[in-house]
Design an enzyme around this catalytic site. Structure first.
Site, PDB file in Angstrom:
ATOM      1  N   LYS A  35      -0.229  32.511 -14.469  1.00 48.38           N
ATOM      2  CA  LYS A  35       1.187  32.895 -14.521  1.00 48.38           C
ATOM      3  C   LYS A  35       1.973  31.714 -15.072  1.00 48.38           C
ATOM      4  O   LYS A  35       1.818  30.575 -14.606  1.00 48.38           O
ATOM      5  CB  LYS A  35       1.639  33.220 -13.105  1.00 48.38           C
ATOM      6  CG  LYS A  35       2.766  34.221 -13.009  1.00 48.38           C
ATOM      7  CD  LYS A  35       2.944  34.590 -11.532  1.00 48.38           C
ATOM      8  CE  LYS A  35       4.059  35.561 -11.302  1.00 48.38           C
ATOM      9  NZ  LYS A  35       4.315  35.756  -9.866  1.00 48.38           N
TER      10      LYS A  35
HETATM   11  O1  G3P Z   1       6.740  38.523  -8.203  1.00 48.82           O
HETATM   12  C1  G3P Z   1       7.962  37.858  -8.185  1.00 48.82           C
HETATM   13  C2  G3P Z   1       8.623  38.082  -6.885  1.00 48.82           C
HETATM   14  O2  G3P Z   1       7.853  37.461  -5.897  1.00 48.82           O
HETATM   15  C3  G3P Z   1      10.017  37.659  -6.731  1.00 48.82           C
HETATM   16  O3  G3P Z   1      10.488  38.395  -5.672  1.00 48.82           O
HETATM   17  O4  G3P Z   1      11.955  38.945  -3.819  1.00 48.82           O
HETATM   18  O5  G3P Z   1      11.604  36.543  -4.469  1.00 48.82           O
HETATM   19  O6  G3P Z   1      12.939  38.058  -5.907  1.00 48.82           O
HETATM   20  P1  G3P Z   1      11.834  37.961  -4.927  1.00 48.82           P
END
Ligand code: G3P
Length: 229
Positions: free
Chosen positions: A83
């Site tokens: 990634k």
């Molecule tokens: O895969 C990316 C994700 O983990 C981000 O999620 O909830 O931290 O915006 P969030």
């Protein structure tokens, strides 16, 4: 539509993988930090539990170091997807790794313009963050619709749209309606998707009525087998 789970929590991954509904896993430095465990060992264990793509993120920001980190991560297991963030150095790393046959997930995508660049850099996955766009009063799902539409214009693009920063089941349903290839779900969202009060109510009624019959499906099988002897 494929489901990845967005966590580095091994117990959660084992539990959800047992449903047979998990096609891959995504991690990021914040999710690794939350576990308090060793990054490489954790990713290795995840890759042994789930046969599909397991995203492991580089943490350098300059191309030469990102490339070295990506090459190291790719050696952990055959299903590792490296990634990289959507920066000029990140996309340079994406191009170099994908040219050498490594799957790359380009993360932190917030615009269709960025998604076009990631596809040109040979990304296996582009990760637009819908929840974080919603958080700033911008329609995250509109970005998914735009990227799916743009990629569909070019059959040569093999990049899959991986809907990230998912916050609730409606994001998943909308993503499926738009034809997104993958959604990465926090464990609680996958669990929420099973739930409907009418399912619970209907099941309770069926079981109560069944009890009144005094029958048992497995008991009936035993009876039939005895009668045939
Ligand atoms: O895969 C990316 C994700 O983990 C981000 O999620 O909830 O931290 O915006 P969030």
């Amino acid at each position: 539509m494929k489901f990845f789970i967005d966590t580095a929590d091994i117990a959660e991954i084992r539990d959800l993988a047992a449903t047979g509904l998990v096609d891959g896993v995504t991690t990021n430095p914040s999710l690794i930090a939350k576990t308090g465990k060793d990054f490489i060992a954790t990713v290795k264990e995840i890759a042994s539990i789930v046969p599909g793509p397991v995203s492991a993120e580089v943490t350098a920001t300059d191309f030469p170091t990102m490339l070295k980190e990506g090459q190291k991560l790719a050696k952990i297991a055959r299903n590792i997807t490296v990634k990289v963030p959507l920066t000029p150095d990140g996309l340079k790393t994406c191009k170099a790794l994908s040219d050498s046959g490594t799957m790359v997930n380009v993360t932190l995508c917030f615009s269709a313009a960025q998604a076009i660049l990631a596809a040109k850099a040979g990304a296996s996955f582009i990760s637009p963050f819908v929840g974080r766009l919603d958080d700033i009063a911008t329609d995250g799902m509109q970005l998914i619709e735009d990227i799916v539409t743009i990629y569909a214009q070019y059959p040569a693009i093999k990049t899959e749209v991986l809907v990230a920063s998912v916050r609730h089941p409606v994001h998943v349903v909308d993503a499926a309606r738009m034809g997104a290839h993958v959604a990465t779900l926090p464990p609680n969202v996958l669990r929420q998707m099973f739930q409907h009060p009418l399912t619970d109510k209907g099941l309770a009624a069926f079981l109560a009525d069944w009890k009144k019959t005094g029958q048992s499906i497995l008991g009936a099988e035993d009876g039939a087998a005895k009668a045939a002897e």
